[in-house]
Design an enzyme around this catalytic site. Structure first.
Site, PDB file in Angstrom:
ATOM      1  N   CYS A  84      -5.323   3.050  17.617  1.00 51.70           N
ATOM      2  CA  CYS A  84      -4.745   3.378  16.314  1.00 51.70           C
ATOM      3  C   CYS A  84      -5.600   4.392  15.556  1.00 51.70           C
ATOM      4  O   CYS A  84      -5.094   5.416  15.065  1.00 51.70           O
ATOM      5  CB  CYS A  84      -4.562   2.114  15.485  1.00 51.70           C
ATOM      6  SG  CYS A  84      -6.006   1.038  15.413  1.00 51.70           S
TER       7      CYS A  84
ATOM      8  N   HIS B 108      -6.542   0.118   8.416  1.00 57.48           N
ATOM      9  CA  HIS B 108      -7.807   0.854   8.368  1.00 57.48           C
ATOM     10  C   HIS B 108      -7.703   1.943   7.295  1.00 57.48           C
ATOM     11  O   HIS B 108      -6.596   2.366   6.941  1.00 57.48           O
ATOM     12  CB  HIS B 108      -8.099   1.553   9.702  1.00 57.48           C
ATOM     13  CG  HIS B 108      -8.045   0.654  10.894  1.00 57.48           C
ATOM     14  ND1 HIS B 108      -8.885  -0.415  11.072  1.00 57.48           N
ATOM     15  CD2 HIS B 108      -7.257   0.690  11.999  1.00 57.48           C
ATOM     16  CE1 HIS B 108      -8.625  -1.003  12.233  1.00 57.48           C
ATOM     17  NE2 HIS B 108      -7.622  -0.355  12.803  1.00 57.48           N
TER      18      HIS B 108
END
Length: 337
Positions: free
Chosen positions: A140, A220
Site C-alpha cells: 500500500c 497511513h
C-alpha cells in the site's frame, strides 16, 4: 473471460474477490481459505464458491455447515490465474504449487521482489508485466509512493524525494488482538523498506523513506519533501498530479482535516467498507518553494492495491495490452472518478 481464483479471503482477498466479480472480462471461479467463521460465511452469502485449502479446513468447514465446492487443488485445475492474498509464510508455499502447475499468479507486497522477479504498479510499468507468468503488486505505501513520484517524473519535475511515513499499527479488524498504545515506534533502519521497494519497480527513482508506527488503524499518512529539477509553480505540480486518475486532491479547509474525516467522506460516497482506492493528497497544504516541493497525503492500507491487482490480472493474462485502457476500465468498475 479469464478464470481467476483468490486464495486467502482476508482483508485484501475479500476486496480482490469483489473487484474481480465486477469485471466483464474475467470470472471469479472461487475463493479458497482455511477459515470457517463469519468471514467465509460472507463469501457464501455473496454467491462465491468456497474451496478448502487443506483437508483439515475442509472438515472444519463442513462441521460449520459451510458448503465446500472442493479442494484448493480442484480450484487450481479450473483457473488461468491465482491472486494469492495469504500471509507471507503461506504464500511462499503456495507459490511453489502454482509454479509446478504452470498457473499464472499474483502475490501481494508482503512478499519479496525475488518471489516473482517483477513488481507491479499500473501507472508505472504495466507494459513490462504483459503475459508474464507472475508479478508482485507492491504494498500500500509503495503503491502511493509510485503513483505520486511517477506523476512528477512524467512531468519531468522529479529530481529526488525524501519521505516520512506514519504507519498504522495494525489492520482495523484486528485492533483488539494487538497493536501499540500510547507510544510511537520508529523503524530502526533508514531507509525504511518502502523506498527500496519502490525502486524494485523503477530503479531510477532517487527516494529515501523513514517510517514511524503510530497508535491508530484507519490509514497511513505520508509527508514528502521533493527536490524538483527546476523552479516550478504550485499549478505546475498540481497539473502533474492530475495526470494520475488515482490521486484525489482534497482540501483541508473543507473539513478534511484528518484520516477519520477522509474515511467518513468515502463512507458517505457509498464505497464498500468506505474504501479509498486513491491517494488522498491535500491540495491546499501543498507548498512549492523555489525548486522544493512539500506535500502530504493519506493511504488506505486495505484498499489502495485493489485496482492495481485488477490491472495486474489483465496484464499477466494479456486480455488488455494497453495499460491506460485497463486503468480506465478498472476505475469505472470501482467508481474511481
Amino acid at each position: 473471460m479469464k478464470k481467476v481464483a483468490v486464495v486467502g479471503y482476508g482483508v485484501i482477498g475479500k476486496r480482490v474477490a469483489d473487484a474481480v466479480n465486477l469485471q466483464d472480462d474475467m470470472n471469479l471461479v472461487g475463493v479458497c481459505d482455511i477459515i470457517s467463521d463469519w468471514r467465509i460465511q460472507t463469501a457464501l452469502e455473496k454467491g462465491f464458491a468456497v474451496f478448502a485449502a487443506t483437508k483439515e479446513a475442509d472438515e472444519e468447514m463442513q462441521s460449520a455447515g459451510i458448503s465446500v465446492a472442493g479442494s484448493m487443488q480442484e480450484l487450481l485445475e479450473q483457473v488461468d490465474l491465482v491472486v494469492d492474498c495469504t500471509p507471507k509464510k503461506i504464500a511462499a508455499i503456495n507459490v511453489e504449487i502454482y509454479k509446478k502447475r504452470g498457473i499464472k499468479f499474483i502475490v501481494q507486497g508482503g512478499e519479496k521482489h525475488e518471489t516473482t522477479g517483477h513488481s507491479f504498479s499500473a501507472e508505472n510499468n504495466y507494459n513490462s508485466a504483459l503475459n508474464l507468468d507472475s508479478t508482485r503488486v507492491v504494498s500500500c505505501n509503495t503503491t502511493s509512493i509510485l503513483r505520486t513520484l511517477t506523476a512528477l517524473k512524467r512531468a519531468d519535475l522529479l529530481d529526488y524525494a525524501r519521505g516520512t511515513l506514519l504507519r498504522r499499527a495494525t489492520d482495523p479488524w484486528e485492533s483488539h488482538l494487538g497493536g501499540i498504545m500510547n507510544t510511537m515506534v520508529p523503524e530502526k533502519e533508514i531507509p525504511s523498506h518502502q523506498g527500496p521497494d519502490a525502486q524494485s519497480v523503477d530503479p531510477d527513482l532517487d527516494v529515501i523513506t523513514a517510517a514511524v508506527k503510530v497508535p491508530e488503524t484507519l490509514s497511513h499518512m505520508h509527508y514528502w519533501n521533493v527536490k524538483l529539477k527546476k523552479k516550478a509553480t504550485k499549478e505546475e505540480v498540481l497539473d502533474a498530479f492530475k495526470t494520475s486518475s488515482r490521486i484525489k486532491l482534497i482540501h483541508y479547509d473543507q473539513g478534511l482535516v484528518s484520516n477519520n474525516t477522509i474515511k467518513e467522506m468515502y463512507l458517505d460516497m457509498g464505497r464498500p467498507w468506505g474504501d479509498m482506492y486513491e491517494v488522498a493528497l491535500w491540495e491546499d497544504m501543498l507548498k512549492v518553494v523555489g525548486d522544493e516541493l512539500f506535500y502530504a497525503y493519506v493511504v488506505d492500507n486495505q484498499a489502495i492495491v485493489i485496482p492495481e491487482t485488477i490491472d495486474a490480472i489483465r496484464a499477466l493474462t494479456g486480455i488488455e495490452s494497453d495499460g491506460q485502457k485497463s486503468i480506465v476500465k478498472t476505475n469505472k468498475s470501482l467508481g474511481i472518478n
